[in-house]
Design an enzyme around this catalytic site. Structure first.
Site, PDB file in Angstrom:
ATOM      1  N   LYS A 215       0.838  -1.209   0.000  1.00 43.99           N
ATOM      2  CA  LYS A 215       0.000   0.000   0.000  1.00 43.99           C
ATOM      3  C   LYS A 215       0.873   1.259   0.000  1.00 43.99           C
ATOM      4  O   LYS A 215       0.641   2.213  -0.751  1.00 43.99           O
ATOM      5  CB  LYS A 215      -0.916  -0.030   1.223  1.00 43.99           C
ATOM      6  CG  LYS A 215      -1.678   1.243   1.476  1.00 43.99           C
ATOM      7  CD  LYS A 215      -2.776   1.468   0.467  1.00 43.99           C
ATOM      8  CE  LYS A 215      -3.381   2.855   0.612  1.00 43.99           C
ATOM      9  NZ  LYS A 215      -4.347   3.161  -0.415  1.00 43.99           N
ATOM     10  N   CYS A 269      -4.278  10.230   1.433  1.00 48.22           N
ATOM     11  CA  CYS A 269      -3.396   9.088   1.138  1.00 48.22           C
ATOM     12  C   CYS A 269      -2.030   9.504   0.593  1.00 48.22           C
ATOM     13  O   CYS A 269      -1.031   9.375   1.286  1.00 48.22           O
ATOM     14  CB  CYS A 269      -4.085   8.168   0.140  1.00 48.22           C
ATOM     15  SG  CYS A 269      -5.550   7.374   0.813  1.00 48.22           S
TER      16      CYS A 269
HETATM   17  N1  LIG Z   1     -10.418   7.803   1.782  1.00 53.23           N
HETATM   18  C1  LIG Z   1      -9.755   7.065   0.905  1.00 53.23           C
HETATM   19  O1  LIG Z   1      -9.937   7.223  -0.282  1.00 53.23           O
HETATM   20  C2  LIG Z   1      -8.795   5.978   1.357  1.00 53.23           C
HETATM   21  C3  LIG Z   1      -8.282   5.106   0.388  1.00 53.23           C
HETATM   22  C4  LIG Z   1      -7.440   4.096   0.800  1.00 53.23           C
HETATM   23  C5  LIG Z   1      -7.096   3.978   2.139  1.00 53.23           C
HETATM   24  N2  LIG Z   1      -7.597   4.844   3.061  1.00 53.23           N
HETATM   25  C6  LIG Z   1      -7.222   4.658   4.463  1.00 53.23           C
HETATM   26  O2  LIG Z   1      -8.335   4.127   5.152  1.00 53.23           O
HETATM   27  C7  LIG Z   1      -8.337   4.605   6.497  1.00 53.23           C
HETATM   28  C8  LIG Z   1      -9.659   5.273   6.790  1.00 53.23           C
HETATM   29  O3  LIG Z   1      -9.784   6.397   5.956  1.00 53.23           O
HETATM   30  P1  LIG Z   1     -11.156   7.158   5.731  1.00 53.23           P
HETATM   31  O4  LIG Z   1     -10.925   8.041   4.557  1.00 53.23           O
HETATM   32  O5  LIG Z   1     -12.279   6.196   5.674  1.00 53.23           O
HETATM   33  O6  LIG Z   1     -11.240   8.015   7.069  1.00 53.23           O
HETATM   34  P2  LIG Z   1     -12.483   8.922   7.556  1.00 53.23           P
HETATM   35  O7  LIG Z   1     -11.898  10.006   8.373  1.00 53.23           O
HETATM   36  O8  LIG Z   1     -13.373   9.235   6.401  1.00 53.23           O
HETATM   37  O9  LIG Z   1     -13.324   7.955   8.496  1.00 53.23           O
HETATM   38  C9  LIG Z   1     -12.833   7.355   9.619  1.00 53.23           C
HETATM   39  C10 LIG Z   1     -13.953   7.236  10.647  1.00 53.23           C
HETATM   40  O10 LIG Z   1     -13.418   6.544  11.768  1.00 53.23           O
HETATM   41  C11 LIG Z   1     -14.005   7.096  12.949  1.00 53.23           C
HETATM   42  N3  LIG Z   1     -13.151   6.742  14.097  1.00 53.23           N
HETATM   43  C12 LIG Z   1     -11.958   7.251  14.454  1.00 53.23           C
HETATM   44  N4  LIG Z   1     -11.470   6.604  15.535  1.00 53.23           N
HETATM   45  C13 LIG Z   1     -12.402   5.673  15.869  1.00 53.23           C
HETATM   46  C14 LIG Z   1     -12.483   4.698  16.878  1.00 53.23           C
HETATM   47  N5  LIG Z   1     -11.497   4.527  17.762  1.00 53.23           N
HETATM   48  N6  LIG Z   1     -13.589   3.927  16.946  1.00 53.23           N
HETATM   49  C15 LIG Z   1     -14.597   4.083  16.049  1.00 53.23           C
HETATM   50  N7  LIG Z   1     -14.558   4.970  15.049  1.00 53.23           N
HETATM   51  C16 LIG Z   1     -13.467   5.757  14.956  1.00 53.23           C
HETATM   52  C17 LIG Z   1     -14.093   8.576  12.655  1.00 53.23           C
HETATM   53  O11 LIG Z   1     -15.067   9.202  13.457  1.00 53.23           O
HETATM   54  C18 LIG Z   1     -14.463   8.570  11.164  1.00 53.23           C
HETATM   55  O12 LIG Z   1     -15.856   8.666  10.963  1.00 53.23           O
HETATM   56  C19 LIG Z   1      -7.141   5.544   6.617  1.00 53.23           C
HETATM   57  O13 LIG Z   1      -6.041   4.848   7.119  1.00 53.23           O
HETATM   58  C20 LIG Z   1      -6.883   5.942   5.177  1.00 53.23           C
HETATM   59  O14 LIG Z   1      -5.537   6.303   4.975  1.00 53.23           O
HETATM   60  C21 LIG Z   1      -8.450   5.825   2.693  1.00 53.23           C
END
Ligand SMILES: NC(=O)c1ccc[n+]([C@@H]2O[C@H](COP(=O)([O-])OP(=O)(O)OC[C@H]3O[C@@H](n4cnc5c(N)ncnc54)[C@H](O)[C@@H]3O)[C@@H](O)[C@H]2O)c1
Length: 436
Positions: A215, A269
């Protein structure tokens, strides 16, 4: 391995589509988020993020009764952790006189801890959050083993990165190839059995640390390639060359594929993940950290283009920034280079109006956010295109000429056609077109 109930921790861009897709494929899903606003919005039938098709998918999942949302985890067969892994805003590492960003793993830690009271023999835990190498083994595993259960024998543990493209998440979630890295082979196979409920793409099994590296390598590769395109745009400006034409010609070489320059790199990312490798091994990542610095400094070059167009003293000058998101056709403003450009403009005394068609309620200090294009440009002295949203790319020059007094345009993303805008009376300066 058989799964009937899945608990997805974190209901953001990744967790919410994942939880909903498992639910519409027949699994009993509890979606967990520790943000009350997220939980309440979902319970009231709304969604808190914009992603094409997501509202319908979530509604379908909720209507089927297979998806519930909650503020805390509960006992399940499998747990998926999809919480944010940003970098720390206020802490930096230093190596050889150069600063680097540090991963903020607090959400992964607290999400892992929240599972411990519910973990049972035979469960599977999957970390999806993008994480520094060895996170699954060195950070998540010891937390989960506080349950008294041993990973590999009592429960299964794997890392599976998400590689979906914002804007196309629903389709890519099922169609993309998925990597699943287990802390052992059985864990990887358990992960495969879980995702096979909806993944149509190839499922590739490997070990946890390889999957973490995969990744990070993917996004670092993109970052470095964008950095070279950005550096080419600077060279083109210096030497009076149009970088867009030069790239088009260079890309006719069968083994060359130069990406487009722009105002920088943003989002959750690509602008974040390479730092995870730098932090893990600062002595081995000179190229990676340099590329990060090149991309982080790119907003400054766009700012200089505005100065080259309106004069060095921008005090009181009205600039309209078109697009604030980190990339086209999404509402995501995280780490957006467009916002960095806007900050540089406000700091220099310019009067900035921002228009972000995907997020008309954006809040940026000292920036008036317009809710319509008409309102955004009516008193502009310069229109600055920062994001190639379809709506902005496709603007009709003639119509724009009737809505604004200005005839000055700066295009930082190479989206506007010089001829079309010139014919409507505009002077168009593009990043890297040798005019700076
Ligand atoms: N957004 C993308 O396009 C993308 C693509 C690939 C990978 N990622 C990775 O995926 C992961 C998540 O990204 P995202 O974009 O979905 O984040 P996001 O911020 O959209 O959502 C994360 C959610 O997790 C919740 N949260 C935080 N701590 C928590 C806990 N302890 N218990 C329960 N809920 C909790 C937050 O309130 C939030 O709603 C990250 O590591 C990101 O780098 C994201």
């Amino acid at each position: 391995m058989q799964f009937t109930k899945v608990c997805v921790i974190g209901l953001g861009y990744i967790g919410l589509p994942t939880a909903s897709t498992f639910a519409t494929h027949g699994l009993n899903v509890v979606g967990v988020d520790n943000n009350l606003h997220v939980v309440t919005t979902l319970r009231n039938g709304g969604i808190h993020i914009k992603e094409p098709g997501l509202q319908m998918l979530v509604q379908q999942a909720l209507d089927s009764g297979q998806l519930r949302v909650s503020e805390s985890p509960e006992a399940a067969d499998a747990y998926i952790i999809a919480v944010p892994t940003p970098f720390h805003d206020d802490e930096l590492g230093k190596y050889n006189g150069q600063f680097y960003r540090l991963a903020d793993m607090r959400a992964v830690i607290s999400a892992s801890e929240s599972i411990v009271p519910y973990l049972q023999k035979g469960n599977l835990v999957i970390l999806e959050s993008t994480s520094p190498p060895r996170t699954t083994i060195d950070l998540v595993r010891p937390i989960l083993e506080r349950s008294g259960l041993i990973s590999g024998s009592d429960f299964y543990l794997a890392y599976s990165p998400e590689r979906v493209l914002p804007g196309q998440i629903i389709r890519e979630l099922t169609e993309n190839a998925r990597v699943i890295g287990g802390i052992d082979r059985t864990s990887a196979e358990a992960g495969r059995d879980l995702y096979a409920h909806f993944v149509k793409g190839e499922i590739v099994l490997t070990d946890a640390t390889t999957a973490e590296m995969v990744k990070l390598m993917e996004n670092t590769y993109r970052d470095i390639n964008i950095a070279i395109a950005n550096e080419f745009s600077r060279l083109a400006d210096r030497f009076g060359v149009d970088v867009w034409e030069a790239i088009k010609i260079a890309n006719r070489h069968p083994r060359v594929k130069i990406l487009n320059p722009g105002p920088g790199v943003g989002g959750h990312c690509i602008s974040v993940d390479p730092w995870f490798l730098v932090e893990a091994a600062p002595d081995l990542t000179e190229l990676i950290s340099t590329a990060r610095r090149v991309n982080d400094s790119q907003p400054h070059f766009v700012f200089e283009l505005v100065q080259a167009t309106l004069g060095n003293d921008l005090t009181g000058k009205h600039v309209t920034a078109l697009g604030l998101a980190f990339k086209p056709d999404v509402d995501d403003l995280r780490e957006s280079p467009a916002i960095e450009v806007v900050k540089l403009l406000t700091q220099s005394g310019a009067v900035v109006c921002g228009y972000e068609p995907y997020k008309t309620d954006a809040v940026i200090p000292n920036v008036r956010i317009a809710t319509t294009l008409e309102d955004a440009i009516e008193d502009a002295e310069l229109l600055l295109l920062l994001v190639g949203h379809r709506e902005l790319r496709d603007l009709d020059p003639k119509r724009v000429s009737e809505l604004t007094p200005t005839r000055l345009l700066v295009d930082a993303v190479g989206s506007w056609d010089n001829q079309a805008w010139s014919q409507a009376g505009f002077k168009l300066i593009r990043l890297g077109n040798g005019n700076a």
